[in-house]
Design a protein around this motif. Structure first.
Motif, PDB file in Angstrom:
ATOM      1  N   HIS A  12       0.933  -1.141  -0.007  1.00 32.45           N
ATOM      2  CA  HIS A  12       0.019  -0.109  -0.010  1.00 32.45           C
ATOM      3  C   HIS A  12       0.779   1.343   0.109  1.00 32.45           C
ATOM      4  CE1 HIS A  12      -3.507   2.504   0.707  1.00 32.45           C
ATOM      5  NE2 HIS A  12      -2.727   3.066   1.784  1.00 32.45           N
ATOM      6  N   ASN A  13       0.808   2.192  -0.810  1.00 37.29           N
ATOM      7  CA  ASN A  13       1.431   3.380  -1.062  1.00 37.29           C
ATOM      8  C   ASN A  13       2.967   3.076  -0.997  1.00 37.29           C
ATOM      9  OD1 ASN A  13      -0.234   5.530  -1.471  1.00 37.29           O
ATOM     10  ND2 ASN A  13      -0.684   5.778   0.907  1.00 37.29           N
ATOM     11  N   GLY A  14       3.493   2.149  -1.490  1.00 34.54           N
ATOM     12  CA  GLY A  14       4.836   1.848  -1.506  1.00 34.54           C
ATOM     13  C   GLY A  14       5.518   1.266  -0.556  1.00 34.54           C
ATOM     14  N   GLY A  15       4.681   0.668   0.373  1.00 35.93           N
ATOM     15  CA  GLY A  15       4.837  -0.074   1.819  1.00 35.93           C
ATOM     16  C   GLY A  15       4.237  -1.356   1.869  1.00 35.93           C
ATOM     17  N   ILE A  16       4.914  -2.080   2.726  1.00 33.88           N
ATOM     18  CA  ILE A  16       4.625  -3.357   3.099  1.00 33.88           C
ATOM     19  C   ILE A  16       4.383  -3.324   4.680  1.00 33.88           C
ATOM     20  CG2 ILE A  16       4.626  -5.775   3.623  1.00 33.88           C
ATOM     21  CD1 ILE A  16       5.529  -6.159   0.701  1.00 33.88           C
ATOM     22  N   SER A  17       3.292  -3.307   5.310  1.00 33.73           N
ATOM     23  CA  SER A  17       3.149  -3.376   6.784  1.00 33.73           C
ATOM     24  C   SER A  17       2.921  -4.708   7.452  1.00 33.73           C
ATOM     25  CB  SER A  17       2.157  -2.292   7.195  1.00 33.73           C
ATOM     26  OG  SER A  17       1.817  -2.168   8.343  1.00 33.73           O
ATOM     27  N   LEU A  18       3.642  -4.615   8.579  1.00 31.37           N
ATOM     28  CA  LEU A  18       3.471  -5.778   9.583  1.00 31.37           C
ATOM     29  C   LEU A  18       1.941  -5.719  10.062  1.00 31.37           C
ATOM     30  CD1 LEU A  18       5.008  -8.469  10.465  1.00 31.37           C
ATOM     31  CD2 LEU A  18       5.474  -7.220  12.523  1.00 31.37           C
ATOM     32  N   SER A  19       1.159  -6.611  10.176  1.00 28.58           N
ATOM     33  CA  SER A  19      -0.292  -6.461  10.513  1.00 28.58           C
ATOM     34  C   SER A  19      -0.286  -5.732  11.812  1.00 28.58           C
ATOM     35  CB  SER A  19      -1.023  -7.775  10.562  1.00 28.58           C
ATOM     36  OG  SER A  19      -2.150  -7.715  11.167  1.00 28.58           O
ATOM     37  N   LEU A  20      -1.041  -4.692  12.149  1.00 27.07           N
ATOM     38  CA  LEU A  20      -1.233  -3.828  13.060  1.00 27.07           C
ATOM     39  C   LEU A  20      -1.833  -4.832  14.261  1.00 27.07           C
ATOM     40  CD1 LEU A  20      -2.267  -0.566  11.639  1.00 27.07           C
ATOM     41  CD2 LEU A  20       0.037  -1.007  12.524  1.00 27.07           C
ATOM     42  N   SER A  21      -2.678  -5.694  13.845  1.00 21.83           N
ATOM     43  CA  SER A  21      -3.108  -6.557  14.757  1.00 21.83           C
ATOM     44  C   SER A  21      -2.045  -7.193  15.828  1.00 21.83           C
ATOM     45  CB  SER A  21      -3.926  -7.750  14.222  1.00 21.83           C
ATOM     46  OG  SER A  21      -3.061  -8.634  13.761  1.00 21.83           O
ATOM     47  N   LEU A  22      -0.870  -7.345  15.045  1.00 25.22           N
ATOM     48  CA  LEU A  22       0.392  -7.780  16.218  1.00 25.22           C
ATOM     49  C   LEU A  22       0.921  -6.576  16.721  1.00 25.22           C
ATOM     50  CD1 LEU A  22       2.080  -9.796  13.202  1.00 25.22           C
ATOM     51  CD2 LEU A  22       0.743 -10.637  15.053  1.00 25.22           C
ATOM     52  N   ASP A  23       0.279  -6.193  18.004  1.00 25.73           N
ATOM     53  CA  ASP A  23       0.496  -5.043  18.823  1.00 25.73           C
ATOM     54  C   ASP A  23       1.415  -5.165  20.049  1.00 25.73           C
ATOM     55  OD1 ASP A  23      -1.051  -6.558  20.369  1.00 25.73           O
ATOM     56  OD2 ASP A  23      -2.721  -5.316  20.570  1.00 25.73           O
ATOM     57  N   SER A  24       2.580  -6.100  19.982  1.00 22.18           N
ATOM     58  CA  SER A  24       3.406  -6.079  21.059  1.00 22.18           C
ATOM     59  C   SER A  24       4.714  -6.739  20.267  1.00 22.18           C
ATOM     60  CB  SER A  24       3.021  -6.857  22.106  1.00 22.18           C
ATOM     61  OG  SER A  24       2.886  -8.200  21.859  1.00 22.18           O
ATOM     62  N   HIS A  25       6.010  -6.344  21.072  1.00 28.74           N
ATOM     63  CA  HIS A  25       7.136  -6.957  20.675  1.00 28.74           C
ATOM     64  C   HIS A  25       7.181  -8.462  20.592  1.00 28.74           C
ATOM     65  CE1 HIS A  25      11.357  -8.069  21.132  1.00 28.74           C
ATOM     66  NE2 HIS A  25      11.809  -6.935  20.975  1.00 28.74           N
ATOM     67  N   ALA A  26       6.476  -9.167  21.716  1.00 32.19           N
ATOM     68  CA  ALA A  26       6.428 -10.480  21.893  1.00 32.19           C
ATOM     69  C   ALA A  26       5.831 -10.945  20.584  1.00 32.19           C
ATOM     70  CB  ALA A  26       5.964 -11.009  23.139  1.00 32.19           C
ATOM     71  N   LYS A  27       4.538 -10.712  20.434  1.00 32.21           N
ATOM     72  CA  LYS A  27       3.816 -11.155  19.429  1.00 32.21           C
ATOM     73  C   LYS A  27       4.306 -11.047  17.942  1.00 32.21           C
ATOM     74  CE  LYS A  27      -0.698  -9.756  21.334  1.00 32.21           C
ATOM     75  NZ  LYS A  27      -2.019  -8.805  21.271  1.00 32.21           N
ATOM     76  N   ARG A  28       4.633  -9.708  17.583  1.00 36.47           N
ATOM     77  CA  ARG A  28       5.516  -9.735  16.330  1.00 36.47           C
ATOM     78  C   ARG A  28       6.572 -10.672  16.043  1.00 36.47           C
ATOM     79  NH1 ARG A  28       5.916  -3.693  18.148  1.00 36.47           N
ATOM     80  NH2 ARG A  28       3.603  -2.948  17.777  1.00 36.47           N
ATOM     81  N   SER A  29       7.285 -10.595  17.237  1.00 32.52           N
ATOM     82  CA  SER A  29       8.432 -11.334  17.038  1.00 32.52           C
ATOM     83  C   SER A  29       8.319 -12.956  16.810  1.00 32.52           C
ATOM     84  CB  SER A  29       9.602 -11.303  18.320  1.00 32.52           C
ATOM     85  OG  SER A  29       9.845  -9.783  18.533  1.00 32.52           O
ATOM     86  N   GLU A  30       7.280 -13.500  17.561  1.00 29.88           N
ATOM     87  CA  GLU A  30       7.033 -14.810  17.682  1.00 29.88           C
ATOM     88  C   GLU A  30       6.491 -15.047  16.109  1.00 29.88           C
ATOM     89  OE1 GLU A  30       4.158 -16.054  20.543  1.00 29.88           O
ATOM     90  OE2 GLU A  30       3.933 -18.000  19.426  1.00 29.88           O
ATOM     91  N   VAL A  31       5.241 -14.382  15.721  1.00 23.65           N
ATOM     92  CA  VAL A  31       4.641 -14.692  14.525  1.00 23.65           C
ATOM     93  C   VAL A  31       5.538 -14.639  13.377  1.00 23.65           C
ATOM     94  CG1 VAL A  31       2.982 -13.664  12.841  1.00 23.65           C
ATOM     95  CG2 VAL A  31       2.351 -13.993  15.458  1.00 23.65           C
ATOM     96  N   PHE A  32       6.406 -13.350  13.367  1.00 22.91           N
ATOM     97  CA  PHE A  32       7.387 -13.232  12.530  1.00 22.91           C
ATOM     98  C   PHE A  32       8.494 -14.508  12.284  1.00 22.91           C
ATOM     99  CE2 PHE A  32      10.853 -11.334  10.052  1.00 22.91           C
ATOM    100  CZ  PHE A  32      10.200 -10.413   9.275  1.00 22.91           C
ATOM    101  N   ASP A  33       8.868 -14.999  13.360  1.00 23.59           N
ATOM    102  CA  ASP A  33       9.768 -16.023  13.468  1.00 23.59           C
ATOM    103  C   ASP A  33       9.048 -17.446  12.840  1.00 23.59           C
ATOM    104  OD1 ASP A  33      12.289 -17.190  14.519  1.00 23.59           O
ATOM    105  OD2 ASP A  33      11.229 -18.329  15.443  1.00 23.59           O
ATOM    106  N   GLY A  34       7.631 -17.460  12.957  1.00 21.17           N
ATOM    107  CA  GLY A  34       6.901 -18.592  12.317  1.00 21.17           C
ATOM    108  C   GLY A  34       7.196 -18.416  10.791  1.00 21.17           C
TER     109      GLY A  34
END
Lengths: 299, 299
Positions: free
Chosen positions: A61-83
């Protein structure tokens, strides 16, 4: 007139900043955004792969890719991303993930910010996130007034740049450790320099550059320290990452910089040292200004 | 956590690099080209004025305005260009030309290139050409181990930045004089430092930035020298460009940098000194990396 040395050095600087060059993939890259902040760059081919993970990454979107905003903490982002990374690793299509290190990098828009997530080190180039490190220049002004520098030769068994020349000590900044403590730790681990001596290392600069290759985009910033070692002290091989140390006059170091024998980013750290210690004269070095700006590039 | 000092310093760096900021006129500027090389930037309002000189400037093409290629030598370009400036000066519409100095700047794509033409100094901002200068940091490590710095206060009658704090000595690079000789000359003229002492000044860095204001675009690069003055020597007022010298502890200098009492580009030169001399710690200064990169911007 530019000497062969100057031309080669300029060439190295340009290579280490090839993401800034006309014709680089920069114009085709998408911004990688986490919590509404840009933290890196994603190559078009990687953007296609990320479409397979619609729960994790929003569509471009608009030249960017965003990690889903529903991942709203360091722990959640890191875990899902690692998956995601584990899946990609199993698929075995991305070369850089073959170098999986089990070493986590903090991800943030700027070094001073609170980390938004962490990411396996070998994957950072896929998302063009900036990596931070510490490099220590070891040197001494000898009794004859001549400046000499300590260089390390990397072990032949290192995964990256085996057998090449390196600074006295260097290492990546790991989550949770200060810059100064990292410098002291690396001095001890790689060169057996006790904290009483390594603690005299003085922060003097950063060296920042961005290159790209077939694996991804590499924005890097190195915090640079100068450490004048006492005359009666010699570094020695520590954890086996180094095979030998040399103590060389600056003229010799200068020549080695443009040989293929030097790890490229370490050569830039030495170039910064040469400028700060007046080993390069702006009246005889036509690229003086380009050397200085090339050592401190931002995106 | 960023202190008030850090925030103010970052603000100053951004102000001095406002041509790089989102929303600057950079996107609307036209490249200024001489002999097929870009040597500067022309603001849209200036581009309109240049339409009145069709024999001298080609019409805008591909985002650039070129000096007519029929002007094929340094002498021809400089002479014809001066004619244009004299006309504009008589018309009295451009503020910056009121500060006409009768001082010629060499124009080239890069500092090390052969000059393509020369241009009256007060007109350079209309064409966004890079100006080069020399700044000398005067300092001494005192017997108590404390670092102190010499600062100059500019004369109240200076045309630019009257009464503000400045480096020990500084000046523009004039055509035909070396960088090192300019440093020695400025030390003598502004601070009565004899060549025997000024010659010990060591080249250590460049500080580069680009700002714009209502008058034009100002890309500037300063060649930076460090000069450790002997304990028994004090600079004194020379040609009247300075009214007084101070010898201050670095903590005091640091505070003055973010006061409105400092000439802005001189404050950047001191910030570069603070970083190189380890007066700023990357573990406590969150903007450390941004300070370093902000001091070395290219276009």
């Amino acid at each position: 007139m530019a000497t062969a040395w100057s031309e080669k050095m300029l060439q190295l600087l340009r290579k280490m900043n090839n993401f800034h060059s006309p014709g680089s993939s920069r114009a085709r890259c998408l911004r990688f955004e986490v919590a509404d902040q840009q933290v890196g760059w994603i190559l078009p081919q990687m953007a296609s792969i990320l479409k397979n993970f619609p729960d994790v990454f929003d569509p471009p979107h608009n030249g960017g890719i965003s990690l889903s905003l529903s991942l709203d903490s360091h722990a959640k982002r890191s875990e899902v991303f690692d998956g995601v990374l584990q899946t990609l690793r199993r698929n075995d299509t991305l070369t850089c993930l073959k170098g999986w290190r089990d070493e986590r990098y903090d991800i943030m828009a700027r070094y001073c910010d609170t980390p938004l997530m962490s990411m396996e080190r070998s994957a950072t180039c896929l998302f063009g996130v900036r990596r931070y490190g510490v490099h220590i220049n070891g040197y001494r002004r000898c009794d004859d007034g001549q400046l000499r520098m300590w260089l390390a030769r990397r072990s032949a068994t290192k995964e990256t740049y085996p057998g090449l020349l390196d600074n006295l000590a260097a290492g990546g900044l790991a989550a949770g450790m200060s810059i100064g403590d990292t410098a002291v730790k690396e001095c001890w681990e790689e060169a057996c320099i006790p904290a009483a001596i390594a603690g005299m290392a003085r922060p003097v600069s950063t060296v920042s550059y961005t290159y790209e290759d077939e694996e991804g985009v590499f924005p890097e910033s190195q915090f640079v320290f100068d450490l004048e070692l006492p005359a009666d002290f010699q570094p020695s091989v520590g954890d086996g990452e180094v095979q030998e140390f040399y103590f060389l006059p600056m003229d010799e170091v200068k020549e080695l910089l443009v040989s293929d024998d030097f790890k490229p980013n370490c050569a830039l750290v030495v170039l910064d040292f040469l400028i700060r210690h007046s080993c390069i004269d702006p009246d005889t070095e036509p690229y003086y200004q380009e050397f200085v700006t090339g050592l401190h590039q931002t995106l």
